[in-house]
Design a protein around this motif. Structure first.
Motif, short mmCIF file in Angstrom:
data_model
loop_
_atom_site.label_atom_id
_atom_site.label_comp_id
_atom_site.label_asym_id
_atom_site.label_seq_id
_atom_site.Cartn_x
_atom_site.Cartn_y
_atom_site.Cartn_z
N ALA A 2 -22.81 69.38 -29.18
CA ALA A 2 -22.12 70.01 -28.06
C ALA A 2 -22.47 71.49 -27.97
CB ALA A 2 -20.62 69.82 -28.21
N GLY A 5 -25.67 71.90 -26.33
CA GLY A 5 -25.74 71.33 -24.98
C GLY A 5 -26.46 70.00 -24.92
N VAL A 7 -25.03 66.96 -25.60
CA VAL A 7 -24.15 65.83 -25.32
C VAL A 7 -24.32 65.44 -23.86
CG1 VAL A 7 -21.77 65.04 -25.24
CG2 VAL A 7 -22.54 66.51 -27.10
N GLN A 8 -24.67 64.19 -23.62
CA GLN A 8 -24.94 63.74 -22.26
C GLN A 8 -23.76 63.01 -21.63
OE1 GLN A 8 -28.46 61.37 -22.48
NE2 GLN A 8 -29.66 62.99 -23.42
N PRO A 10 -19.29 61.82 -22.20
CA PRO A 10 -18.08 61.91 -23.02
C PRO A 10 -17.97 60.77 -24.04
CG PRO A 10 -17.52 61.45 -20.72
CD PRO A 10 -19.00 61.70 -20.78
N VAL A 13 -18.28 60.93 -28.16
CA VAL A 13 -17.21 61.04 -29.16
C VAL A 13 -17.23 59.82 -30.08
CG1 VAL A 13 -14.70 61.09 -29.42
CG2 VAL A 13 -15.79 62.49 -27.69
N ASP A 90 -24.34 58.07 -27.02
CA ASP A 90 -24.58 59.46 -26.64
C ASP A 90 -25.03 59.57 -25.19
OD1 ASP A 90 -24.90 62.29 -27.01
OD2 ASP A 90 -27.06 61.91 -27.10
#
Length: 126
Positions: A2, A5, A7-8, A10, A13, A90
């Motif tokens: 994160a 930058g 993380v594509q 939500p 998680v 991801d």
């Protein structure tokens, strides 16, 4: 990821529990197989199995680089299943393949633990 930058989605998680599942799968299988080792030199056989899994898990090269017959072999390896699961989470690709990856890894972990329980029971209990 994160902070950088990367993380594509939500759904990333869920990469944390997925990584735990991969650890459980390999831990269970490793525990089950090490119960059958006779001496410390037999650990070389484990390294002999781990190296091809590491190299042919589609982490370093995409699956399309390999020849057709090897692609089929790679897709059935446990590390490829874990890598695909975490990549799909991801990227936010929620497909039925995620359930197949989770099932494969869970069965591998539980099967390895059952193998260890059976073997240690035979070795330690008269």
């Amino acid at each position: 990821m994160a902070v950088l930058g990367l993380v594509q989605s939500p759904w990333a998680v869920f990469c944390f529990p997925a990584a735990s599942l991969v650890g459980f799968a390999f831990g269970g299988l490793g525990m089950g197989l090490t119960c059958y080792l006779r001496n410390w030199q037999d650990f070389d056989f484990l390294f002999l199995a781990i190296m091809p899994l590491f190299l042919f898990s589609a982490v370093f090269y995409p699956l399309g680089v390999y020849p057709g017959w090897l692609q089929g072999v790679v897709t059935w390896t446990p590390l490829y299943q874990g890598v695909s699961l975490i990549r799909e989470l991801d990227a936010g690709l929620l497909t039925p393949a995620i359930a197949a990856h989770v099932t494969y890894l869970a069965v591998m972990g539980v099967g390895g633990m059952q193998l260890a329980i059976h073997r240690l029971g035979r070795l330690l209990l008269p």
